[in-house]
Design a protein around this motif. Structure first.
Motif, mmCIF file in Angstrom:
data_model
loop_
_atom_site.group_PDB
_atom_site.id
_atom_site.type_symbol
_atom_site.label_atom_id
_atom_site.label_comp_id
_atom_site.label_asym_id
_atom_site.label_seq_id
_atom_site.Cartn_x
_atom_site.Cartn_y
_atom_site.Cartn_z
ATOM 1 N N GLU A 47 2.398 17.727 3.386
ATOM 2 C CA GLU A 47 2.807 16.938 2.214
ATOM 3 C C GLU A 47 2.945 15.486 2.663
ATOM 4 O O GLU A 47 3.856 15.149 3.417
ATOM 5 N N GLU A 48 2.033 14.638 2.215
ATOM 6 C CA GLU A 48 1.964 13.255 2.702
ATOM 7 C C GLU A 48 3.259 12.497 2.468
ATOM 8 O O GLU A 48 3.644 11.656 3.258
ATOM 9 N N LYS A 49 3.972 12.811 1.381
ATOM 10 C CA LYS A 49 5.186 12.045 1.056
ATOM 11 C C LYS A 49 6.261 12.202 2.121
ATOM 12 O O LYS A 49 7.165 11.384 2.212
ATOM 13 N N TYR A 50 6.181 13.302 2.927
ATOM 14 C CA TYR A 50 7.176 13.504 3.973
ATOM 15 C C TYR A 50 6.765 12.857 5.305
ATOM 16 O O TYR A 50 7.536 12.837 6.252
ATOM 17 N N VAL A 51 5.536 12.345 5.390
ATOM 18 C CA VAL A 51 4.999 11.798 6.635
ATOM 19 C C VAL A 51 4.705 10.309 6.524
ATOM 20 O O VAL A 51 4.886 9.557 7.477
ATOM 21 N N CYS A 97 5.159 6.513 4.765
ATOM 22 C CA CYS A 97 6.087 5.634 4.043
ATOM 23 C C CYS A 97 5.470 5.220 2.711
ATOM 24 O O CYS A 97 4.315 4.780 2.659
ATOM 25 N N THR A 144 13.301 7.412 9.309
ATOM 26 C CA THR A 144 13.094 7.764 7.908
ATOM 27 C C THR A 144 14.364 7.597 7.066
ATOM 28 O O THR A 144 15.446 8.033 7.438
ATOM 29 N N PHE A 203 15.653 8.021 2.866
ATOM 30 C CA PHE A 203 15.286 8.538 1.548
ATOM 31 C C PHE A 203 15.855 7.620 0.480
ATOM 32 O O PHE A 203 17.043 7.305 0.471
ATOM 33 N N TYR A 231 10.312 8.340 0.348
ATOM 34 C CA TYR A 231 10.634 8.178 1.760
ATOM 35 C C TYR A 231 10.100 6.839 2.259
ATOM 36 O O TYR A 231 8.955 6.473 1.997
ATOM 37 N N VAL A 273 17.459 10.372 7.053
ATOM 38 C CA VAL A 273 16.893 11.719 7.101
ATOM 39 C C VAL A 273 16.468 12.005 8.538
ATOM 40 O O VAL A 273 15.802 11.184 9.173
ATOM 41 N N GLN A 313 14.161 13.406 11.389
ATOM 42 C CA GLN A 313 12.711 13.567 11.335
ATOM 43 C C GLN A 313 12.152 14.196 12.609
ATOM 44 O O GLN A 313 11.140 13.752 13.135
ATOM 45 N N ILE A 356 8.464 15.108 12.214
ATOM 46 C CA ILE A 356 7.545 13.969 12.271
ATOM 47 C C ILE A 356 7.369 13.509 13.714
ATOM 48 O O ILE A 356 6.259 13.183 14.149
#
Length: 400
Positions: A43-47, A49, A59, A61, A66, A82, A84, A87
């Motif tokens: 899921e790109e949104k978690y990796v 910015c 990171t 939120f 993110y 958050v 990470q 990541i």
């Protein structure tokens, strides 16, 4: 070792730029294209910015998604940190892969690698703001950097290479050419003025009788013939000059003038500043002028001054002017009760007494010489007038 170096652009660095400020650049996350695996199964949104579009670092939120900690702005709401660890374990290529580095590192270890990567640029140690590859630094610092120090080839000064061109335009030891193209034509810059003023045979000079009236200007090597050919004309000029000089000296040997202020009481009561200037007068060929101010600067006091003004003999006189000004307020009934004050003038310390030009300079004297009450009480104003004697005494009358 490289024989030449080049500047590395900021685009080759590991961080995504988020600021256009060249002096204080700010960077966000790691570049997304450094990821070893693509994000199709993540899921790109978690990796990545949502602000700088780089891989998340530190990171945070926010309500917008993110962000890297460097990308968070003051108006971001619900901002929380958050963890990470996931990541940090993602592998990335070294950002200098296109330069030859084949290393892969995790996001958490990439910076340790870059500290020793032979392909990753470092800043010049002389602060020239260039980024260089590690094996280029020595060559750059020793032979290319404009901030490196070098000695002038002509004098003992050490300065930056970037400043050398300007230094050579002023260096007193630098060889220069005589503008008159005489022979020999090359000399040190510090010798040029003396050469032109005293030695250069092609320099245009005034006739030695210019102070007497001869207006001829010729090259120095032609002036001897001019002086020989025009001896009789020069003698006539010189005789005329001497007569004018004697006449001036006879008129002005005293150096003392008396200024009388009539209708004094009405001038004192008027409250307005009244400024009286004497006719210019010569003292040992120096041309002077006396000034009296009533209600000086709107105060009930009398100020007195003397200044040196542009005169006929200034080119022949020695400057700056040095001397003494003496101001005497005459008591008409008791001469031994005159008010006398003197001031010394040292032209070396006062530019107003250097050789005069077209600008009228302020004088030297006393802003508060006497109060109005003193003038009235001591009977200095008998007959509603006031007498002030001003004496100018130059310390030297030496002519050039």
């Amino acid at each position: 070792m490289s024989t030449s170096t080049r500047e590395i652009s900021k685009d080759e660095l590991i961080y995504v730029p988020i600021s256009e400020d060249e002096e204080n650049p700010k960077y966000g996350g790691l570049k997304k294209e450094l990821l070893v695996r693509d994000l199709s199964d993540l899921e790109e949104k978690y990796v990545v910015c949502c602000s700088c579009k780089g891989v998340l670092r530190g990171t945070m939120f926010t309500e917008k998604g993110y962000k890297c900690s460097n990308c968070v702005k003051g108006d971001d709401k619900n901002t929380v940190g958050v963890e990470q660890p996931a990541i940090d374990t993602i592998e990335v290529f070294c950002p200098m892969r296109h330069k030859g580095c084949e290393r892969k590192e995790t996001i958490s270890t990439i910076e340790d690698h870059l500290a020793n990567c032979e392909f990753y640029p470092v800043a010049c140690e002389l602060n020239c703001e260039k980024l260089l590859l590690p094996d280029e630094v020595e060559e750059h610092v020793q032979n290319e950097c404009e901030n490196r120090m070098v000695g002038c080839a002509y004098c003992s000064d050490n300065l930056k290479v970037a400043d050398m061109d300007n230094h050579l335009l002023e260096c007193t030891e630098h060889p220069v050419m005589c503008p008159n193209d005489c022979q020999p034509n090359e000399m040190k810059r510090k010798e040029l003025e003396q050469h032109i003023n005293k030695e250069c045979k092609l320099a245009v000079v005034n006739c030695v009788y210019s102070h007497s009236g001869c207006e001829v200007n010729l090259a120095r090597n032609e002036m001897v013939e001019h002086e020989n050919v025009y001896q009789s004309e020069h003698l006539r000029c010189l005789n005329s000059y001497i007569k004018r000089l004697e006449s001036t000296i006879m008129r002005n040997t005293n150096g003392t003038i008396v200024m009388q202020i009539n209708e004094l009481e009405s001038k004192l009561k008027g409250g307005q500043e009244v400024r009286l200037e004497s006719e210019p007068f010569y003292v040992c060929l120096y041309k002077c002028q006396a000034i009296i101010e009533l209600n000086d600067r709107s105060r009930k006091v009398i100020g007195v001054y003397v200044r040196v003004v542009k005169g006929e003999w200034d080119d022949e006189l020695k400057w700056p002017f040095n001397g003494r000004f003496t101001f005497s307020m005459i008591n008409k009934k008791k001469e031994n009760r005159n008010k006398i004050r003197s001031v010394e003038v040292r032209g070396e310390d006062d530019k107003n007494f250097h050789k005069p030009d077209d600008d009228v300079k302020p004088g030297r004297g006393f802003t508060v010489f006497a109060s109005h009450d003193l003038v009235r009480q001591a009977k200095f104003s008998g007959g509603d007038s006031l007498l002030l004697k001003i004496c100018v005494e130059p310390y030297s009358t030496q002519l050039y």
